[in-house]
Design an enzyme around this catalytic site. Structure first.
Site, PDB file in Angstrom:
ATOM      1  N   ASP A  51       0.880  -1.170   0.000  1.00 15.32           N
ATOM      2  CA  ASP A  51       0.000   0.000   0.000  1.00 15.32           C
ATOM      3  C   ASP A  51       0.916   1.218   0.000  1.00 15.32           C
ATOM      4  OD1 ASP A  51      -2.241   1.680   0.189  1.00 15.32           O
ATOM      5  OD2 ASP A  51      -2.134   1.679   2.372  1.00 15.32           O
ATOM      6  N   ASP A  88      -2.390   1.067   7.285  1.00 13.26           N
ATOM      7  CA  ASP A  88      -1.595   0.863   6.072  1.00 13.26           C
ATOM      8  C   ASP A  88      -1.190  -0.601   5.914  1.00 13.26           C
ATOM      9  OD1 ASP A  88      -1.530   3.601   5.172  1.00 13.26           O
ATOM     10  OD2 ASP A  88      -0.129   4.009   6.802  1.00 13.26           O
ATOM     11  N   GLU A 111      -1.502  -1.442  -4.901  1.00 14.67           N
ATOM     12  CA  GLU A 111      -2.709  -0.684  -5.194  1.00 14.67           C
ATOM     13  C   GLU A 111      -2.449   0.288  -6.337  1.00 14.67           C
ATOM     14  OE1 GLU A 111      -5.907   0.636  -2.161  1.00 14.67           O
ATOM     15  OE2 GLU A 111      -4.586   2.362  -2.423  1.00 14.67           O
TER      16      GLU A 111
END
Length: 173
Positions: free
Chosen positions: A8, A139, A67
């Site tokens: 992430d 996160d 992502e």
């Protein structure tokens, strides 16, 4: 069985999550954040690259999932996020790992069952699915969710391939 490293990306914190997938089951291997602090931006990019490189050496993943960039309200933030992603992607490609990208909506859909899920829902489901004793930091939870999204995606491709194979075999008879 495969080991999946999920990332992430962020310009202040880059979350990571590592899971082992065996069939439909996931096992937690590790997670956390690469803390980038108040260093200048080029130094933070270097830290992301080095941190991801160390994670790859430590866990020896079979797959790398990250992502996708979303359009933020602030164009400068979107550019920085894109550069942070780039640093992580370069680390993966230098280790000859394929890069698999998923939108935030795909990740939430895969883990929570709802593409518009809130961060707290993602954290809760990650904790539940991986049977963690505590809720992971946001996160890290997002990175674990990205890794599991990749695992689900690969399982779905295998199912589709099997169905297509059965259909083709049925037509040949």
């Amino acid at each position: 069985m495969s080991i999946i490293l999920g990332i992430d990306p962020g310009s202040r914190f880059t979350g990571y999550g590592v899971v082992r997938q065996q069939g439909q089951r996931f096992a937690y291997l590790g997670s956390g954040c690469i803390k980038l602090g108040d260093n200048d931006f080029p130094t933070r990019l270097k830290m992301i690259y080095q941190g991801v490189t160390q994670l790859i050496a430590q866990f020896n993943p079979d797959a790398f999932a990250i992502e996708q960039v979303f359009m933020a309200h602030n164009p400068d933030s979107a550019l920085k996020l894109g550069q942070a992603r780039g640093a992580a992607i370069v680390a993966a490609t230098m280790a000859e790992l394929g890069v698999h990208e998923y939108s935030a909506r795909q990740v939430k859909q895969a883990v929570v069952g709802k593409g518009s899920a809130e961060k707290a829902q993602v954290q809760h489901m990650v904790k539940h699915i991986l049977k963690l004793p505590a809720t992971p930091q946001a996160d890290a939870a997002d990175a674990l969710a990205i890794a599991m999204c990749h695992g689900h995606s690969q399982q779905n491709l295998i199912k589709l391939a099997g169905q297509a194979h059965k259909t083709v075999r049925g037509r040949l008879r």
